[in-house]
Each structure stands twice: as C-alpha cells, then as structure tokens.
Design a protein around this motif. Structure first.
Motif, PDB file in Angstrom:
ATOM      1  N   ASP A 102       6.438  -9.520   8.495  1.00 24.75           N
ATOM      2  CA  ASP A 102       7.473  -8.727   7.830  1.00 24.75           C
ATOM      3  C   ASP A 102       7.048  -8.343   6.419  1.00 24.75           C
ATOM      4  O   ASP A 102       7.123  -7.176   6.033  1.00 24.75           O
ATOM      5  N   ASP A 103       6.669  -9.339   5.642  1.00 25.84           N
ATOM      6  CA  ASP A 103       6.162  -9.054   4.304  1.00 25.84           C
ATOM      7  C   ASP A 103       5.334 -10.233   3.830  1.00 25.84           C
ATOM      8  O   ASP A 103       5.444 -11.350   4.337  1.00 25.84           O
ATOM      9  N   GLY A 104       4.489  -9.962   2.848  1.00 27.65           N
ATOM     10  CA  GLY A 104       3.624 -10.990   2.293  1.00 27.65           C
ATOM     11  C   GLY A 104       3.167 -10.596   0.906  1.00 27.65           C
ATOM     12  O   GLY A 104       3.177  -9.415   0.535  1.00 27.65           O
ATOM     13  N   GLY A 126       6.938  -4.769   5.576  1.00 26.74           N
ATOM     14  CA  GLY A 126       7.202  -4.205   6.890  1.00 26.74           C
ATOM     15  C   GLY A 126       8.334  -3.201   6.881  1.00 26.74           C
ATOM     16  O   GLY A 126       8.642  -2.611   7.913  1.00 26.74           O
ATOM     17  N   ALA A 127       8.957  -2.998   5.709  1.00 27.67           N
ATOM     18  CA  ALA A 127      10.105  -2.089   5.628  1.00 27.67           C
ATOM     19  C   ALA A 127      10.005  -1.232   4.367  1.00 27.67           C
ATOM     20  O   ALA A 127       9.256  -0.273   4.325  1.00 27.67           O
ATOM     21  N   ALA A 128      10.759  -1.585   3.322  1.00 28.80           N
ATOM     22  CA  ALA A 128      10.851  -0.761   2.112  1.00 28.80           C
ATOM     23  C   ALA A 128       9.525  -0.734   1.362  1.00 28.80           C
ATOM     24  O   ALA A 128       8.760  -1.706   1.375  1.00 28.80           O
ATOM     25  N   PRO A 129       9.224   0.362   0.670  1.00 31.08           N
ATOM     26  CA  PRO A 129       7.946   0.476  -0.050  1.00 31.08           C
ATOM     27  C   PRO A 129       7.846  -0.524  -1.198  1.00 31.08           C
ATOM     28  O   PRO A 129       8.818  -0.803  -1.898  1.00 31.08           O
ATOM     29  N   VAL A 130       6.637  -1.064  -1.386  1.00 33.81           N
ATOM     30  CA  VAL A 130       6.324  -1.920  -2.529  1.00 33.81           C
ATOM     31  C   VAL A 130       4.958  -1.502  -3.062  1.00 33.81           C
ATOM     32  O   VAL A 130       4.119  -0.981  -2.333  1.00 33.81           O
ATOM     33  N   LEU A 163      -7.621  -1.498  -8.127  1.00 35.84           N
ATOM     34  CA  LEU A 163      -7.282  -0.979  -6.811  1.00 35.84           C
ATOM     35  C   LEU A 163      -5.759  -0.943  -6.691  1.00 35.84           C
ATOM     36  O   LEU A 163      -5.122  -1.980  -6.490  1.00 35.84           O
ATOM     37  N   PRO A 164      -5.146   0.229  -6.839  1.00 33.67           N
ATOM     38  CA  PRO A 164      -3.689   0.328  -6.687  1.00 33.67           C
ATOM     39  C   PRO A 164      -3.315   0.433  -5.202  1.00 33.67           C
ATOM     40  O   PRO A 164      -3.914   1.219  -4.450  1.00 33.67           O
ATOM     41  N   PHE A 165      -2.348  -0.342  -4.774  1.00 32.38           N
ATOM     42  CA  PHE A 165      -1.916  -0.343  -3.379  1.00 32.38           C
ATOM     43  C   PHE A 165      -0.438   0.007  -3.284  1.00 32.38           C
ATOM     44  O   PHE A 165       0.335  -0.211  -4.217  1.00 32.38           O
ATOM     45  N   ARG A 166      -0.073   0.512  -2.134  1.00 34.86           N
ATOM     46  CA  ARG A 166       1.335   0.624  -1.770  1.00 34.86           C
ATOM     47  C   ARG A 166       1.454   0.225  -0.297  1.00 34.86           C
ATOM     48  O   ARG A 166       0.517   0.372   0.490  1.00 34.86           O
ATOM     49  N   SER A 167       2.629  -0.288   0.044  1.00 33.29           N
ATOM     50  CA  SER A 167       2.849  -0.748   1.413  1.00 33.29           C
ATOM     51  C   SER A 167       4.270  -0.434   1.833  1.00 33.29           C
ATOM     52  O   SER A 167       5.209  -0.584   1.053  1.00 33.29           O
ATOM     53  N   ALA A 168       4.421  -0.003   3.089  1.00 35.08           N
ATOM     54  CA  ALA A 168       5.729   0.273   3.666  1.00 35.08           C
ATOM     55  C   ALA A 168       5.567   0.385   5.176  1.00 35.08           C
ATOM     56  O   ALA A 168       4.491   0.753   5.675  1.00 35.08           O
ATOM     57  N   ALA A 169       6.621   0.033   5.901  1.00 34.68           N
ATOM     58  CA  ALA A 169       6.658   0.193   7.361  1.00 34.68           C
ATOM     59  C   ALA A 169       5.473  -0.475   8.052  1.00 34.68           C
ATOM     60  O   ALA A 169       4.952   0.022   9.042  1.00 34.68           O
TER      61      ALA A 169
END
Length: 677
Positions: free
Chosen positions: A345-347, A376-380, A401-407
């Motif tokens: 889900d998230d980490g 696993g859901a909202a952007p971070v 290294l800039p990252f974004r994560s969502a879905a």
C-alpha cells in the motif's frame, strides 16, 4: 484430559492420558477381569477395539494391568496410531494410592509409563530415552494441570504442525517446558509457562523455506476456545532462517521477541510484533495471516542503527541475488511498510549518511541521504541525494533524485543528469512497480549518453586505448521476471562511424550465469582509428559489418554470426600496413599468395587493397570462417590493388574458438609472424 495436553504428547502418551479416567474405576477393588470396548470417543480422539485386562490372584499384594487399543485416531491433531499396548504391575500403598509403572509399546517404539492415582493427586510420567513428560494434578486445584517436558523431540509435534502448515518438515531439535493448563468451567483453556527450544531445524520439500540450529527461551500464554489467542515473550538464541530469497543469520546473538495473536475466523491477526536485534535491527508492528499462511496485511516500522552488520545478518540473500553479496554498507536507515491483500500500500525508506562500496571496484556511493516514498493511492513526493562516488573508478559529484509516487508506481519526477567522463549520462525516465498479486516487479527506464570521453572509459575498464566520444540512447528498457528487454536499441557514434545495437535483452542480469542477446551493426567505422586502438597494425578505409544473433553467457561469447567488410568511399585511401598483414595471417591462419609479392613484402611498409572481408559463425566453440569469395580450397580475406598486388587467403574454415582468442591475445603482444606461401 484437555486437548492442549494431548497436543503436546506423542502417540503413546496420548493413549495413556485418554485411559487415565477409566483406570480409577478399574482399580476400585482387587479382582481379575476383562473388558472389551468397541469404541471410545473423546473430544480429541477415537479409540477402536479397546481391551482392559486386570489379573489379581487372590491373596496377592499386587496384580497386573494391561491396556490395549488397536487404533487411536485423532484427526484434528493429525495423529493415527496402531497397536498401543501398556502393561504394568498394579499395587495399592497404605495411603490408598494406586501405582502402575511399566513398558508402553506403540508400533516399534518402547517407552516407560508410570501412573500414580492418589487420594488427592494424580502423577504420571512417560520416559523415552532422554525425553521425559510428567503430569501433575492436585485435588485442591482441580482446574489446573501441570506438565513438565524435558528434551522432548520437536519431531513429536510434526503431525500437529502439518495440520497448520502442510509443507513443513521438522528435521531436528528438542524443547523443554513447564506448563500449567487451566480448564475452568465456561472458560477458555489456558496454557502458560516457560518454553525453551534447542537446535531446531525445519524445511520444505522445495527448499524455499528452511531453518537451522534455532534456539529460543520464551514465556507462552495461550487461551484456547472459540477464538484462540496467544502471547509470546522472550528471546531467540541464534540460528539461521531462509524464506525465499530472504536469509536471516542470527549467529549466536540473542534477539528479543514479542508476539501476540488472535484467531479471527479468516486466519490469524497478530496485533503486536516486536523484534529487537540490539544494535542492528528493531521492528515493531502488526500483521494478519490467512488460513493458508498467506500474508493478508502487514504494518511494520523498522530502524537499523548500523547497516554494516545488518547486510550480513539480513540482506545477504537479496544482495547475493543482485550479484552484490560482498557489498560493503554503512550508515543508518529507517523504514515503514504497509501491505494489504498481499500488495504494497505504501512505504517509506529514510537513509542517513549511507555509503555503498563494491569491493570489486564497480561502483561506490558516499553520503546518501533523504527519503524514498511509495504510495498505492494518493501522490507523494520524496528525494534522495548523495555527495559523490565513482563508477568503475570514474569519479562523479553530488546529485539529487526527485521521486513521486501514486497508484502503486514509483517514478522520477524529472530527468536526472550526472556529469560523467567529460560528458553526461541522463536518466530520461525511471518507473518502478513493485510485485503484487500474480505480477512480478516491473522496472522501466530510458537513458541518454552524451559525448562521453572514450579514452577515460577505456582506461577505467582496462580496455585498449580507444579514443573518441560515445553518445547513444536507450529510449526504453524494461526489467521483469529476471529479464531486461531494451526496446528501440542503442545507437552510438564510435570511431567516426555508427554502431547500432538492436534486439538487446538480458536474462538473469543479477543472478548466476547472466545471458545477453543482441544484434550489432557497424556503419562507416574508421579503420585507422579502430586498428590503432587495438594495436592491430594500421588499416585505412571504412568498415561496415554485422554481428547477428550474438549471445553472451557470463559475459563470454557462445554464439554469433558475424561478417565484416570494407566499404569504398570517394577520397578515402585504402591501405594496409605490413604489421596488419602479419596480424591477419596469424589470427586467421591465412597465407600471403603470389610469388613476386611474397618475396617483396619485406620491402614495403604498406600496400593498397581493393577489399577486405571476413566472416565467422560461432557455434559449439567452433568458428566457421569465410571471406570475400573462394580461392581454390581457401577463401580470400584481403584482395590486393596496385603493385605489389597483395592477396591474403585463409585455408582453415573451421577454427577452434579458444585458439582464435589466444591468437588475438598474441597479436596484442606483437608476437606474430607473416605466413608466406
């Protein structure tokens, strides 16, 4: 007798405990009698064809008791026993206590069972070699039964464990315990007391899960009813465990363990998980496990105060899979992980001054800081940074290294460019999708190389002294199922021409015997630059070629179909030096033909040529050779032009590949002579 007692005992003890209640009635008065019972049904087992024989001759101080059962079936425990037989001398002491001690047989096993039924107490013991089970009950506390177990083989619990974990196989170990079983009316059965495990070993038939030499000192408190629950507190005392690719080595370190569990109708909920390997790894969290031992949910917080010992204790399996088993790691890290329905889900991974150093000199990173967040859901958003490092001895500076994560996807927020070899290496995109459900991990990226100094690269990799610049693009690459597929190929400018790599793929890139497959084409390569880099004499002109169906195993060629031909260009001289002729005749097992030319070769530094062509199809360590065309039994490699007219012909169409490689090495050392025919 409570079902928990029965779970702790082997087949023979189970039989004896089931019979204890009826023994008291048989002891009521001295007599000789026989009783046959077709079936005795209890909460945990059914006894078939039971026979009780009591022989007590008149006037004798003692008699003989014999209890037999053809079959004892305990399906809930996974036990099924045949031909149980206990006989013992029966006597009664002055206090009115009945005593009976004798040999108990169960199949091929022989044990000693002793029972004493006092006015207010019940005592029983079962001895098998060094193993002992003792039962104590007192009428003043009728709800409590005490069981002491000494050096009991863990294998005695195999049938019970198989009910919960069918694939498990206990291969060694013993346990000691001093348990109190409380069975009060309308209350769950409670089992509590200290438990000590020594040298426990287990595995599964496929070898994916295993443990060896595990020890533990635990306090257990379990309540068994409509919803079983338990708590375990204590220490693990060393050992090692393999779970898939995760290998945990505790050596002789004590690890604090805290665990609580509750049966919830869908498996087990573990509201508390505590693991403290002091100075290395601390874990707190909760989990839920399904009826088939599948992971339903997981919520963990991890803290590693020193990554140096953690790599050997917990990460060696993963690092070994990536070909980094000897990687040196330093610094500290924190992490949180949340999984539901078997998917992440998230980490969050937080690094503190982490350093990575490959002892084989392939790479090093210093001062890695920052966060890597997955959602696993909202952007971070998150960002990793490092202070510097090197790649194959080539230093590079700070970067972010800039990252974004969502879905359920982690990706670079922007392209990342690194200064390298006087040019730049740029990750145009990077996307990571963790494994979930039936899908394996999926990694995709694009890479652009701009004007890298080939001379610096050659020196770092200990290659021949190449010169020039390297540029190229990998528009899309995908890693999944232990395979890397490069879509679109790689194009680079090299030696004044163009090299294009297509159909590029890798299998097991981080595993044993990595395999690479590709097609390589060359267009207008400057032969002067190429032969100069390889110290192969001097040839001027342009070269075209193709290496089709190239296959490398562990970075060594095992198959390809290659052909190289010169390409005539207006205004481009085509000359070949005497040294290059010598190298060609040595490597290709060829000869210089033409009587006048062969006699005059020593008087000329170089020669004109019309065409050069050579081909090799490698299979089963044999290279099938060809050239520009046939020349009798041979094939033409160099077709001369002008005077003296020089022609080089090869005669051996099947060349041993290892021998050919040795000849190429000799050419590099200058240890060659021309072959003149």
């Amino acid at each position: 007798m409570s079902r928990l007692i029965l779970r702790l005992l082997p087949s023979s003890a189970l039989f004896a405990c089931l019979m204890l209640a009826g023994v008291g009635q048989a002891f009521a008065a001295p007599r000789s009698a026989t009783a046959r019972i077709e079936r005795v049904t209890t909460a945990v087992a059914t006894l078939h064809d039971v026979r009780v024989d009591l022989a007590w001759p008149s006037g004798m101080p003692q008699g003989e008791l014999r209890l037999q059962a053809r079959l004892v079936d305990a399906p809930d425990l996974g036990y099924r026993f045949r031909d149980l037989d206990w006989r013992c001398p029966l006597l009664r002491d002055a206090s009115g206590a009945w005593q009976c001690a004798g040999e108990l047989r169960s199949g091929g096993e022989r044990m000693r069972l002793s029972v004493e039924l006092g006015v207010a107490t019940t005592e029983a013991s079962l001895v098998h070699g060094a193993s002992r089970i003792e039962l104590h009950r007192n009428a003043t506390t009728p709800d409590a039964t005490h069981i002491d177990l000494t050096r009991v083989p863990l294998a005695w619990t195999q049938a019970l464990l198989s009910k919960a974990w069918e694939a498990s196989r206990i291969t060694g170990g013993t346990f000691d315990a001093a348990l109190t079983i409380t069975a009060a009316t309308d209350e769950p059965i409670r089992v509590a007391g200290p438990l000590r495990i020594a040298a426990a070993s287990f595995d599964t038939p496929d070898g994916t899960i295993a443990g060896a030499n595990l020890g533990a000192r635990l306090d257990v408190d379990a309540r068994l009813g409509e919803r079983d629950r338990f708590t375990i507190d204590g220490q693990l005392l060393g050992g090692e465990v393999l779970f898939g690719t995760t290998y945990v080595s505790l050596q002789e370190r004590p690890v604090e363990l805290h665990l609580s569990g509750l049966q919830d109708g869908q498996g087990w909920t573990l509201p508390r998980i505590g693991w403290n390997d002091r100075g290395i790894l601390a874990v707190e969290g909760s989990a839920a496990i399904g009826p088939q031992a599948e992971l339903r949910a997981l919520d963990l917080q991890l803290h590693a105060s020193d990554l140096a010992p953690m790599s050997a204790a917990y990460l060696s399996g993963w690092l070994g899979l990536a070909g980094l088993g000897d990687l040196a790691i330093g610094g500290a890290a924190d992490a949180t992980v949340r999984i539901s329905d078997g998917e992440l889900d998230d980490g969050l991974l937080r690094l503190h001054q982490v350093r990575l150093d490959d002892p084989r000199g392939r790479f090093a990173f210093n001062g890695i800081d920052g966060d890597l967040a997955f959602s696993g859901a909202a952007p971070v958003s998150s960002e990793l940074r490092w202070q510097g490092g090197d790649l194959y001895g080539l230093a590079f500076g700070p970067s972010r290294l800039p990252f974004r994560s969502a879905a359920g996807v982690l990706q670079l927020a922007d392209a990342v460019e690194l200064s390298l070899l006087g040019g730049a290496a740029r990750f145009d995109h990077l996307q990571i999708r963790p494994p979930g459900g039936d899908e394996s991990m999926d990694v995709r990226f694009g890479l652009t190389l701009e004007r890298l100094d080939v001379a610096q690269l050659s020196e770092a990799l200990d290659w021949p002294a190449f010169t020039g610049e390297l540029s190229g693009t990998i528009p899309e690459a995908r890693y999944a199922d232990d395979r890397v597929q490069f879509d679109g190929g790689l194009a680079m400018q090299l030696f004044g021409g163009e090299v294009e790599v297509t159909q590029l793929s890798m299998e097991r890139p981080f595993g044993v015997l990595p395999t690479l497959s590709a097609d390589v084409t060359f267009d207008d390569i400057d032969l002067a630059a190429l032969t100069g880099a390889f110290d192969f004499g001097s040839i001027s002109g342009k070269l075209d070629g193709r290496i089709a169906d190239l296959r490398l195993v562990n970075w060594q060629p095992v198959a390809f179909d290659a052909r190289l031909d010169t390409d005539r260009h207006s205004g481009v001289r085509q000359r070949i030096s005497q040294r290059a002729v010598q190298d060609l005749t040595s490597v290709g097992n060829a000869s210089i033909v033409g009587s006048l030319q062969s006699q005059l070769i020593g008087f000329f530094d170089d020669f004109g040529y019309s065409r050069i062509g050579i081909a090799c199809r490698l299979s089963d360590e044999v290279c099938t050779m060809d050239g520009l065309g046939s020349a009798g039994e041979g094939f033409i490699i160099v077709e001369g032009s002008g005077l003296p007219r020089l022609t080089v012909v090869g005669y051996n169409r099947r060349v041993d590949w290892p021998t050919l490689v040795e000849r190429l090495a000799a050419v590099g050392k200058g240890d060659v002579k021309p072959v003149v025919e």
